[in-house]
Design an enzyme around this catalytic site. Structure first.
Site, PDB file in Angstrom:
ATOM      1  N   ARG A  20      -6.640  -0.950 -19.972  1.00 41.14           N
ATOM      2  CA  ARG A  20      -7.293  -0.471 -18.747  1.00 41.14           C
ATOM      3  C   ARG A  20      -6.749  -1.132 -17.494  1.00 41.14           C
ATOM      4  O   ARG A  20      -6.878  -0.568 -16.403  1.00 41.14           O
ATOM      5  CB  ARG A  20      -8.804  -0.701 -18.831  1.00 41.14           C
ATOM      6  CG  ARG A  20      -9.474   0.044 -19.972  1.00 41.14           C
ATOM      7  CD  ARG A  20     -10.979  -0.006 -19.880  1.00 41.14           C
ATOM      8  NE  ARG A  20     -11.468   0.856 -18.822  1.00 41.14           N
ATOM      9  CZ  ARG A  20     -12.322   1.878 -19.012  1.00 41.14           C
ATOM     10  NH1 ARG A  20     -12.751   2.165 -20.222  1.00 41.14           N
ATOM     11  NH2 ARG A  20     -12.737   2.597 -17.995  1.00 41.14           N
ATOM     12  N   TYR A  58     -11.709 -11.935 -19.606  1.00 41.86           N
ATOM     13  CA  TYR A  58     -11.769 -10.607 -20.222  1.00 41.86           C
ATOM     14  C   TYR A  58     -10.379  -9.964 -20.176  1.00 41.86           C
ATOM     15  O   TYR A  58      -9.869  -9.674 -19.101  1.00 41.86           O
ATOM     16  CB  TYR A  58     -12.801  -9.762 -19.470  1.00 41.86           C
ATOM     17  CG  TYR A  58     -12.999  -8.348 -19.975  1.00 41.86           C
ATOM     18  CD1 TYR A  58     -12.508  -7.905 -21.199  1.00 41.86           C
ATOM     19  CD2 TYR A  58     -13.712  -7.438 -19.201  1.00 41.86           C
ATOM     20  CE1 TYR A  58     -12.710  -6.608 -21.634  1.00 41.86           C
ATOM     21  CE2 TYR A  58     -13.934  -6.142 -19.629  1.00 41.86           C
ATOM     22  CZ  TYR A  58     -13.421  -5.725 -20.839  1.00 41.86           C
ATOM     23  OH  TYR A  58     -13.624  -4.434 -21.251  1.00 41.86           O
ATOM     24  N   LYS A 106     -13.145 -12.700 -23.998  1.00 41.47           N
ATOM     25  CA  LYS A 106     -13.407 -11.386 -24.588  1.00 41.47           C
ATOM     26  C   LYS A 106     -12.042 -10.734 -24.770  1.00 41.47           C
ATOM     27  O   LYS A 106     -11.397 -10.356 -23.796  1.00 41.47           O
ATOM     28  CB  LYS A 106     -14.296 -10.515 -23.706  1.00 41.47           C
ATOM     29  CG  LYS A 106     -14.503  -9.112 -24.304  1.00 41.47           C
ATOM     30  CD  LYS A 106     -15.267  -8.174 -23.370  1.00 41.47           C
ATOM     31  CE  LYS A 106     -15.350  -6.778 -23.994  1.00 41.47           C
ATOM     32  NZ  LYS A 106     -16.043  -5.804 -23.100  1.00 41.47           N
ATOM     33  N   ILE A 153     -18.643  -8.406 -27.825  1.00 43.03           N
ATOM     34  CA  ILE A 153     -19.214  -7.772 -26.646  1.00 43.03           C
ATOM     35  C   ILE A 153     -18.970  -6.288 -26.849  1.00 43.03           C
ATOM     36  O   ILE A 153     -17.835  -5.822 -26.822  1.00 43.03           O
ATOM     37  CB  ILE A 153     -18.600  -8.311 -25.345  1.00 43.03           C
ATOM     38  CG1 ILE A 153     -18.945  -9.801 -25.212  1.00 43.03           C
ATOM     39  CG2 ILE A 153     -19.117  -7.531 -24.141  1.00 43.03           C
ATOM     40  CD1 ILE A 153     -18.348 -10.486 -23.988  1.00 43.03           C
ATOM     41  N   THR A 209     -17.316  -3.083 -17.553  1.00 44.64           N
ATOM     42  CA  THR A 209     -16.600  -1.811 -17.576  1.00 44.64           C
ATOM     43  C   THR A 209     -17.526  -0.678 -18.007  1.00 44.64           C
ATOM     44  O   THR A 209     -17.560   0.391 -17.384  1.00 44.64           O
ATOM     45  CB  THR A 209     -15.412  -1.891 -18.552  1.00 44.64           C
ATOM     46  OG1 THR A 209     -14.573  -2.978 -18.196  1.00 44.64           O
ATOM     47  CG2 THR A 209     -14.605  -0.610 -18.536  1.00 44.64           C
ATOM     48  N   TYR A 221      -4.545  -2.472 -11.413  1.00 48.62           N
ATOM     49  CA  TYR A 221      -3.696  -1.805 -10.433  1.00 48.62           C
ATOM     50  C   TYR A 221      -2.703  -2.764  -9.766  1.00 48.62           C
ATOM     51  O   TYR A 221      -1.504  -2.627  -9.955  1.00 48.62           O
ATOM     52  CB  TYR A 221      -4.485  -1.031  -9.368  1.00 48.62           C
ATOM     53  CG  TYR A 221      -3.546  -0.250  -8.469  1.00 48.62           C
ATOM     54  CD1 TYR A 221      -2.869   0.865  -8.960  1.00 48.62           C
ATOM     55  CD2 TYR A 221      -3.294  -0.648  -7.167  1.00 48.62           C
ATOM     56  CE1 TYR A 221      -1.965   1.556  -8.175  1.00 48.62           C
ATOM     57  CE2 TYR A 221      -2.395   0.034  -6.365  1.00 48.62           C
ATOM     58  CZ  TYR A 221      -1.735   1.142  -6.870  1.00 48.62           C
ATOM     59  OH  TYR A 221      -0.839   1.811  -6.083  1.00 48.62           O
TER      60      TYR A 221
END
Length: 296
Positions: free
Chosen positions: A142, A137, A165, A207, A48, A111
């Site tokens: 987001r 992740y 993560k 991370i 990202t 999305y």
């Protein structure tokens, strides 16, 4: 002991330096070398923070190829290969494995999102196609989708799924995750303001965005904790809290790109729909960086 540990400590979610012509590979190479020379424990490429979502397919592949050659085995290298298109994620993951990456960071689909059943099937298909460890992740702020503990439990025994993560910001949820799958999956913190709490529940590291600026210090937060210096680890967590908050006062990687440009590592070039940092926010960030001696 988990099945396939990737790294312990801090991995930098590395920015991708850019200029008006595209990716700035000269700056990218110098940044990779500086991170490694500064003592970072691992590097994440094209995540990202690396603006993977606005890299073209050709750029994404070239960024991964360039970085793994520059890293040259000096630290574990992790490739960001997730997508909201499962077929693309599989293709990119296979490519990263062929390049020699040590692990893959695969984000939940954004999305189009997914049901929990869809997440299980997607992660399973990607992991089935890979020869290297997969880090799941989770960043619902987001992507709009949160990985449930039921999904973690369902995936924990897959031989290629080795870590999480976790960036949902929910420490209580992380405690539940660690209690459920902590002996099967390594847990990496995905929020720089929560590193010590994650380590206290058995986390293997972070991370990090902060470590773009402060690779050694972010690694030290982890290794002080691992070595029994809990107070020293906590002191560093508190010391950099204001800086961490400033790095997230606008959407990541807008602030960290501005910070790294101010430190001379790259141009402050960022791709739409992201725009350069607002001046009032930039001044607050730069004031904190000056206090740490990062800029003059």
């Amino acid at each position: 002991m988990t099945k396939n540990p990737i790294f312990r400590g801090a991995a930098t979610a590395l920015i991708t330096p850019m200029n008006e012509n595209g990716v700035d590979y000269e700056a990218f190479g110098k940044l990779i070398d500086w991170q490694i020379d500064s003592g970072i424990d691992a590097l994440v490429i094209a995540g990202t923070t690396g603006e993977a979502s606005t890299l073209t397919d050709e750029e994404h592949r070239e960024v991964l190829r360039y970085a793994i050659e520059r890293i040259a085995g000096r630290v574990p290298a992790i490739a960001g290969t997730g997508s909201n298109d499962t077929a693309y994620a599989i293709d990119m993951s296979i490519y990263a494995c062929e390049l020699g990456y040590d692990a893959l960071l695969v984000v939940t689909p954004y999305y189009n999102k997914a049901t929990q059943k869809g997440l299980i099937q997607m992660f399973t298909q990607i992991a089935d196609a890979c020869t290297k460890p997969v880090i799941l992740y989770n960043v619902p702020s987001r992507t709009g989708v949160n990985i449930s503990n039921g999904v973690y439990a369902a995936l924990a025994d897959h031989p290629n799924i080795c870590a999480i993560k976790e960036a949902n910001g929910d420490i209580s949820s992380a405690v539940a995750t660690a209690s459920l799958v902590g002996d099967k999956l390594d847990l990496y913190c995905g929020n720089d303001d929560q590193i010590v709490p994650f380590l206290s529940i058995g986390g293997s590291g972070v991370i990090s965005v902060l470590s773009n600026l402060l690779p050694k210090e972010t690694s030290d937060i982890c290794h002080k904790f691992f070595n029994g210096d809990i107070a020293g680890s906590r002191e560093l967590q508190f010391k950099y809290l204001d800086l961490v908050n400033a790095l997230f006062c606008e959407v990541n990687p807008i602030p960290v790109k501005a910070a790294m440009a101010a430190m001379g590592f790259c141009e402050n070039t960022i791709r739409l729909p992201l725009t350069p940092m607002e001046e009032e926010h930039k001044e607050k960030l730069f004031a904190l960086m000056r206090a740490e001696g990062l800029i003059k």
